[in-house]
Motif scaffolding. Structure first.
Motif, PDB file in Angstrom:
ATOM      1  N   SER A  32       0.836  -1.200   0.000  1.00 40.60           N
ATOM      2  CA  SER A  32       0.000   0.000   0.000  1.00 40.60           C
ATOM      3  C   SER A  32       0.873   1.252   0.000  1.00 40.60           C
ATOM      4  CB  SER A  32      -0.948   0.003   1.200  1.00 40.60           C
ATOM      5  OG  SER A  32      -0.307   0.509   2.330  1.00 40.60           O
ATOM      6  N   SER A  34       0.459   5.389   0.833  1.00 41.69           N
ATOM      7  CA  SER A  34      -0.414   6.446   1.369  1.00 41.69           C
ATOM      8  C   SER A  34       0.303   7.783   1.307  1.00 41.69           C
ATOM      9  CB  SER A  34      -0.766   6.174   2.835  1.00 41.69           C
ATOM     10  OG  SER A  34      -1.408   4.940   2.969  1.00 41.69           O
ATOM     11  N   LYS A  40      -6.045  17.253   6.494  1.00 40.63           N
ATOM     12  CA  LYS A  40      -6.995  16.243   6.997  1.00 40.63           C
ATOM     13  C   LYS A  40      -7.145  15.036   6.073  1.00 40.63           C
ATOM     14  CE  LYS A  40      -8.810  18.423  10.692  1.00 40.63           C
ATOM     15  NZ  LYS A  40      -8.778  17.867  12.023  1.00 40.63           N
ATOM     16  N   THR A  44      -4.854   6.658  -0.294  1.00 38.51           N
ATOM     17  CA  THR A  44      -4.141   5.378  -0.177  1.00 38.51           C
ATOM     18  C   THR A  44      -4.456   4.509  -1.393  1.00 38.51           C
ATOM     19  OG1 THR A  44      -4.271   5.470   2.227  1.00 38.51           O
ATOM     20  CG2 THR A  44      -3.831   3.310   1.264  1.00 38.51           C
ATOM     21  N   LYS A  46      -3.765   0.610  -2.905  1.00 38.22           N
ATOM     22  CA  LYS A  46      -3.317  -0.693  -2.423  1.00 38.22           C
ATOM     23  C   LYS A  46      -3.473  -1.732  -3.531  1.00 38.22           C
ATOM     24  CE  LYS A  46      -3.731  -3.906   1.389  1.00 38.22           C
ATOM     25  NZ  LYS A  46      -4.516  -4.438   2.467  1.00 38.22           N
ATOM     26  N   PHE A  75      -8.311   4.659  -1.896  1.00 41.16           N
ATOM     27  CA  PHE A  75      -9.144   5.221  -0.828  1.00 41.16           C
ATOM     28  C   PHE A  75      -8.845   6.704  -0.674  1.00 41.16           C
ATOM     29  CE2 PHE A  75      -8.444   0.822   0.309  1.00 41.16           C
ATOM     30  CZ  PHE A  75      -9.675   0.383   0.787  1.00 41.16           C
ATOM     31  N   ARG A  79      -9.275  12.395   8.432  1.00 41.61           N
ATOM     32  CA  ARG A  79      -9.045  12.160   9.847  1.00 41.61           C
ATOM     33  C   ARG A  79      -9.966  13.064  10.658  1.00 41.61           C
ATOM     34  NH1 ARG A  79      -6.046   9.063  12.562  1.00 41.61           N
ATOM     35  NH2 ARG A  79      -4.747   8.221  10.907  1.00 41.61           N
ATOM     36  N   LYS A  85     -10.656   7.855  11.835  1.00 40.86           N
ATOM     37  CA  LYS A  85     -10.490   8.194  10.427  1.00 40.86           C
ATOM     38  C   LYS A  85     -11.608   7.530   9.630  1.00 40.86           C
ATOM     39  CE  LYS A  85      -6.824   8.044   6.990  1.00 40.86           C
ATOM     40  NZ  LYS A  85      -6.484   6.838   6.270  1.00 40.86           N
ATOM     41  N   ASP A  87     -12.956   6.574   5.658  1.00 39.14           N
ATOM     42  CA  ASP A  87     -12.463   6.390   4.287  1.00 39.14           C
ATOM     43  C   ASP A  87     -13.591   5.975   3.361  1.00 39.14           C
ATOM     44  OD1 ASP A  87      -9.774   5.623   5.848  1.00 39.14           O
ATOM     45  OD2 ASP A  87      -9.262   6.053   3.756  1.00 39.14           O
ATOM     46  N   GLN A 106     -15.437   2.913   5.230  1.00 38.21           N
ATOM     47  CA  GLN A 106     -14.921   2.373   6.486  1.00 38.21           C
ATOM     48  C   GLN A 106     -14.641   3.446   7.530  1.00 38.21           C
ATOM     49  OE1 GLN A 106     -11.201   0.413   5.231  1.00 38.21           O
ATOM     50  NE2 GLN A 106     -10.066   1.998   6.345  1.00 38.21           N
ATOM     51  N   TYR A 223       3.941  -1.565   3.649  1.00 40.53           N
ATOM     52  CA  TYR A 223       3.136  -0.352   3.854  1.00 40.53           C
ATOM     53  C   TYR A 223       4.060   0.857   3.731  1.00 40.53           C
ATOM     54  CZ  TYR A 223      -0.213  -3.657   5.696  1.00 40.53           C
ATOM     55  OH  TYR A 223      -1.073  -4.713   5.839  1.00 40.53           O
ATOM     56  N   LYS A 224       3.818   1.620   2.705  1.00 45.78           N
ATOM     57  CA  LYS A 224       4.684   2.773   2.425  1.00 45.78           C
ATOM     58  C   LYS A 224       3.852   4.043   2.520  1.00 45.78           C
ATOM     59  CE  LYS A 224       8.038   5.199   0.551  1.00 45.78           C
ATOM     60  NZ  LYS A 224       9.280   5.407   1.295  1.00 45.78           N
ATOM     61  N   SER A 225       4.371   5.042   3.213  1.00 49.65           N
ATOM     62  CA  SER A 225       3.685   6.331   3.150  1.00 49.65           C
ATOM     63  C   SER A 225       4.707   7.409   2.800  1.00 49.65           C
ATOM     64  CB  SER A 225       2.924   6.636   4.435  1.00 49.65           C
ATOM     65  OG  SER A 225       3.744   6.465   5.536  1.00 49.65           O
TER      66      SER A 225
END
Lengths: 226, 190
Positions: A32, A34, A40, A44, A46, A75, A79, A85, A87, A106, A223-225
């Motif tokens: 993923s 993000s 705010k 994302t 994935k 997504f 927040r 959060k 989505d 979600q 998981y990469k942001s």
């Protein structure tokens, strides 16, 4: 060592039970990405893909590779507070037969304690088919994350992640339940890069007579942001 | 020229912002890695408590050794400098264990500045000389000891919605506060 023994025992019990039911084993990579688009809002993307290696329904019961499916998800999340959060998302699924579209909504709630944290995820999704009626699912996932070195998770350290998700689904008037249990070892390189490797055990067709299915996936996730 | 000034201003804003945030890193260490002086002080004060866990902690400003142990049903964190001199003791307490007067002053501050808040962690911090700190533990004496309260809380104002770590003095007056960076939740959310 105790953890390893427990894992082997669990795996053994799945396999023993699976003799009368359908059992599938395979490889499940996911990744993923993000990034924040404003203070705010976060986007994302994935990708996750299931690759079957064994299916007890195959007559010769030999290992046989099969691409089960690949999901592409996006997504946008807002927040509401440091701990909550929401989505909305879209998924395009590539699989044999028919590719499908899914919409996802979600709410994620973060619960913190002195050294571990728990993520609650309440999700509903709707899957659209060309011919078949809409599939609606309601899901709740609980995922715990515990540092394995010290009381807080710092860059370069490992963690244990355990999750369970219960899914209720209904299509037309037929409904069913699915359960997903996963345990993985996490590598926290830094807050923008995490890698998890573990097992994901899924059971479904609970409400369908004479048709219980076990799926065990060897799962790796990045998981990469940004 | 204007571009350079703008860039400088942006950098200043960022550095100011970062200075207000908590970025602690803590590593579990073996007892052998801890200065002898720190271990000796701990043994004297806590009378050879067995289950002590040692950590090495760094943040943007300093490096310290920290011992964590249970004493009288409370979690104690004892901080030592790199030479092994004790610096302070922090004791984790429940909200209802706060001194009533202090609790009132802190509640007034929180009610005044935040439209919504909830306290997640309270630690009493005792600071002083090694001998005086030892007396706090083994004699229950507080002479020449500075008492303060470190409180972690979620607080919302019209412009800010954050988790905070704040230090209050012995009377409950705010000394300083900084926002706590929560770790990314991508692996819990997706």
């Amino acid at each position: 060592m105790k953890r390893l023994i427990l894992m082997v025992c669990l795996l053994g019990s799945f396999l023993a039970e699976a003799q009368s039911d359908r059992f599938i084993f395979g490889f499940f990579p996911e990744a993923s990405l993000s990034y924040k688009v404003s203070e705010k809002y976060t986007v994302t993307h994935k990708i996750e893909s299931q690759h079957g290696l064994y299916d007890s329904n195959n007559l010769n019961e030999e290992l046989e590779y099969e691409h089960s499916l690949t999901d592409l998800q996006s997504f946008i999340g807002r927040r509401l507070s440091p701990f909550v959060k929401v989505d909305v998302g879209y998924q395009y699924r590539i699989e044999e037969g028919e590719n499908t579209h899914r919409t996802i909504q979600q709410v994620s709630i973060l619960q913190r304690a002195s050294f571990y944290r728990i993520g609650h995820r309440i999700r509903i999704d709707e899957t659209f088919f060309k011919e078949a009626p809409l599939l609606f699912r309601a899901r709740y996932r609980l995922k715990g994350q515990i540092p394995l070195q010290g009381l807080s998770l710092d860059p370069g350290e490992k963690y244990l992640a355990v999750s369970n998700e219960l899914i209720y689904m209904i299509q037309s008037s037929e409904d069913d339940l699915e359960n997903r249990f996963a345990a993985s070892l996490g590598f926290y390189f830094d807050d923008k890069n995490k890698f998890e490797v573990g097992l994901d055990y899924r059971t479904d067709d609970y409400l369908v007579e004479d048709k219980f299915r076990h799926r065990l996936w060897f799962k790796v996730g990045y998981y990469k942001s940004l | 020229m204007i571009r350079s000034i703008t860039r400088l201003l942006i950098m200043l804003c960022f550095s100011f912002g970062f200075a207000q945030e908590k970025n602690e890193v803590e590593k579990r260490i073996e007892k052998q890695e801890v200065p002898q002086q720190a271990k000796a002080w701990l043994n004297d004060a806590y009378e050879n408590k067995r289950r002590t866990k040692w950590y090495f902690q760094t943040d943007d400003e300093e490096q310290v050794f920290e011992a964590k142990l249970k004493h009288n049903k409370h979690l104690h964190s004892v901080e030592f400098d790199l030479d092994g001199n004790v610096r302070n003791i922090e004791v984790l307490i429940d909200e209802n264990e706060l001194d009533e007067e202090v609790r009132k002053v802190i509640s007034t501050y929180l009610n005044t500045y935040f439209s919504k808040f909830s306290i997640s962690k309270i630690q009493i911090q005792y600071t002083g000389e090694g001998d005086d700190l030892e007396d706090v533990i083994d004699e229950d004496e507080f002479e020449d000891i500075t008492v303060s309260y470190e409180i972690e809380f979620y607080g919302k104002t019209e412009t800010e919605d954050e988790l905070w770590e704040a230090l209050f003095d012995s009377e409950g007056i705010l000394i300083k506060k900084r926002s706590v960076n929560l770790k990314a939740t991508d692996n819990l959310d997706y």
